[in-house]
Design an enzyme around this catalytic site. Structure first.
Site, PDB file in Angstrom:
ATOM      1  N   GLY A 124     -38.685 -26.433 -41.079  1.00  0.00           N
ATOM      2  CA  GLY A 124     -38.198 -25.161 -40.548  1.00  0.00           C
ATOM      3  C   GLY A 124     -39.082 -24.638 -39.441  1.00  0.00           C
ATOM      4  O   GLY A 124     -39.624 -23.525 -39.533  1.00  0.00           O
ATOM      5  N   ASP A 136     -38.536 -23.466 -36.449  1.00  0.00           N
ATOM      6  CA  ASP A 136     -37.781 -22.796 -35.388  1.00  0.00           C
ATOM      7  C   ASP A 136     -38.657 -21.892 -34.526  1.00  0.00           C
ATOM      8  O   ASP A 136     -38.466 -21.812 -33.309  1.00  0.00           O
ATOM      9  CB  ASP A 136     -36.618 -21.996 -35.981  1.00  0.00           C
ATOM     10  CG  ASP A 136     -37.062 -21.016 -37.052  1.00  0.00           C
ATOM     11  OD1 ASP A 136     -37.555 -21.485 -38.105  1.00  0.00           O
ATOM     12  OD2 ASP A 136     -36.942 -19.797 -36.850  1.00  0.00           O
ATOM     13  N   GLU A 170     -45.275 -22.316 -40.762  1.00  0.00           N
ATOM     14  CA  GLU A 170     -43.890 -22.678 -41.069  1.00  0.00           C
ATOM     15  C   GLU A 170     -43.859 -24.008 -41.816  1.00  0.00           C
ATOM     16  O   GLU A 170     -44.748 -24.845 -41.643  1.00  0.00           O
ATOM     17  CB  GLU A 170     -43.073 -22.849 -39.782  1.00  0.00           C
ATOM     18  CG  GLU A 170     -42.810 -21.574 -39.018  1.00  0.00           C
ATOM     19  CD  GLU A 170     -41.894 -21.811 -37.830  1.00  0.00           C
ATOM     20  OE1 GLU A 170     -40.815 -21.204 -37.797  1.00  0.00           O
ATOM     21  OE2 GLU A 170     -42.272 -22.606 -36.934  1.00  0.00           O
ATOM     22  N   SER A 215     -31.843 -14.682 -49.016  1.00  0.00           N
ATOM     23  CA  SER A 215     -31.909 -15.748 -50.006  1.00  0.00           C
ATOM     24  C   SER A 215     -32.538 -15.276 -51.306  1.00  0.00           C
ATOM     25  O   SER A 215     -32.487 -15.983 -52.307  1.00  0.00           O
ATOM     26  CB  SER A 215     -32.720 -16.929 -49.457  1.00  0.00           C
ATOM     27  OG  SER A 215     -34.075 -16.561 -49.268  1.00  0.00           O
ATOM     28  N   SER A 234     -47.355 -14.220 -49.689  1.00  0.00           N
ATOM     29  CA  SER A 234     -46.236 -13.302 -49.436  1.00  0.00           C
ATOM     30  C   SER A 234     -45.363 -13.011 -50.642  1.00  0.00           C
ATOM     31  O   SER A 234     -44.662 -11.996 -50.655  1.00  0.00           O
ATOM     32  CB  SER A 234     -45.360 -13.842 -48.293  1.00  0.00           C
ATOM     33  OG  SER A 234     -44.820 -15.101 -48.640  1.00  0.00           O
ATOM     34  N   LYS A 292     -41.457  -7.909 -49.277  1.00  0.00           N
ATOM     35  CA  LYS A 292     -40.205  -7.394 -48.718  1.00  0.00           C
ATOM     36  C   LYS A 292     -39.898  -5.953 -49.117  1.00  0.00           C
ATOM     37  O   LYS A 292     -39.179  -5.242 -48.403  1.00  0.00           O
ATOM     38  CB  LYS A 292     -39.042  -8.287 -49.152  1.00  0.00           C
ATOM     39  CG  LYS A 292     -39.030  -9.666 -48.517  1.00  0.00           C
ATOM     40  CD  LYS A 292     -38.573  -9.611 -47.077  1.00  0.00           C
ATOM     41  CE  LYS A 292     -38.308 -10.996 -46.517  1.00  0.00           C
ATOM     42  NZ  LYS A 292     -37.784 -10.956 -45.137  1.00  0.00           N
TER      43      LYS A 292
END
Length: 334
Positions: free
Chosen positions: A224, A226, A220, A94, A320, A69
């Site tokens: 979750g 989506d 995923e 989060s 990640s 990030k």
């Protein structure tokens, strides 16, 4: 065109405009040079033998703040005007984007206000505060973090830095895949976790430009899914806020911008269970000697669980992040 449940319109589709280009990723890489870490790519003969392929692990758990990030956050904040940096920034997250924005703001002489769920891992909350950010808490199951972030931005004159719905964020995240392929050469497939979709959108932009025909595979958690559902529907859909150990992927709906990219460039999305994520974390710790957080291990989990079929010969996997406290790590694997 409408994508299938496991695949989008394909890399050649032109039904949506480019949100981010390969030149944007290259520009982000230049901006991040000497600021972000060029993280290592690890190999393991044990992993190769177990999977039956040549696996290259891009270890973003060694990135600043412990996750990919920082790439997007710094790329976005560094483009703000001196006047805006003086007023400050606000973000919602989060944990990993929270830390990334907080550190980037500190590096650039700014101040960050971070909207975080009440149940964020304590290690991530402590790290965010340690970088000098002001933390505003909310209930992720009843509150609206986007509305709260926008309200704070308007009331205080802050620049809103979303975790994935921003071209500069997406471009910055894509530098992870750019570095990976620069080091490994052409790969047959690249696996990356999908939460809001920024890492995958940026990675797919870079990887498909460098290696035409590469298979882009998103991962995923089962709770979750989506993005998988959105690809099947042909538009972003919303699910109940997921209950999963992969807190960084507990997203109810993909971003509009990230979905536009991923719909074009993803070949498939596969799902992994929380138990499979735990098994991948354990494997990474015991055999690879690295610590991963649940979201950080999900792409590896998909590979270990045999979710990738047919199996490519040379595979890149993005680990990640590694932001998990000792007590939480022991709780998950105990």
């Amino acid at each position: 065109m409408t994508p299938s449940p496991t695949g989008p319109t394909g890399p050649g589709s032109t039904d949506v405009p480019d949100v981010v280009t390969f030149d944007d990723v290259r520009d982000a890489a230049r901006r991040l040079a000497g600021v972000a870490h060029r993280t290592p790519v690890l190999r393991s003969r044990t992993l190769d033998a177990l999977v039956g392929a040549e696996v290259h692990l891009k270890c973003e758990n060694f990135q600043r703040v412990g996750a990919f990030k920082f790439r997007g956050a710094y790329n976005a904040l560094s483009r703000l005007s001196p006047e805006q940096l003086a007023r400050g920034v606000v973000a919602y997250s989060s944990g990993n984007h929270a830390q990334a924005v907080a550190l980037a703001a500190r590096e650039l002489g700014s101040h960050a206000v971070i909207v975080m769920p009440e149940d964020s891992p304590q290690s991530k909350t402590d790290a965010t505060a340690g970088y000098g950010a002001e933390i505003v808490r909310y209930d992720r199951y009843t509150g609206d973090r986007v509305a709260l972030g926008r309200q704070l931005a308007e009331e205080r004159g802050l620049a809103l830095i979303p975790p994935y719905e921003h071209p500069h964020i997406i471009a910055g995240q894509g530098t992870a895949a750019l570095e990976l392929i620069e080091e490994t050469g052409p790969l047959d497939a690249l696996l990356a976790p999908v939460g809001g979709g920024g890492l995958m959108a940026g990675s797919a932009t870079a990887a498909t430009a460098l290696v035409p025909g590469i298979r882009m595979i998103g991962v995923e958690p089962e709770a979750g899914d989506d993005t998988l559902r959105s690809l099947a529907a042909g538009h972003p859909v919303t699910i109940p806020v997921p209950h999963t150990i992969a807190d960084g992927q507990a997203i109810a709906t993909p971003g509009e911008l990230t979905f536009a990219v991923n719909r074009r460039l993803l070949d498939s999305v596969v799902l992994v269970s929380d138990d499979e994520i735990r098994a991948a974390m354990k494997f990474a710790f015991e055999r690879l000697k690295i610590v991963t957080e649940p979201s950080g291990a999900s792409a590896l989990a998909a590979l270990l669980a045999g979710r990738v079929t047919p199996l490519p010969a040379r595979i890149g996997v993005i680990i990640s992040g590694g932001n998990v406290g000792l007590e939480r790590f022991l709780e998950l694997l105990g």
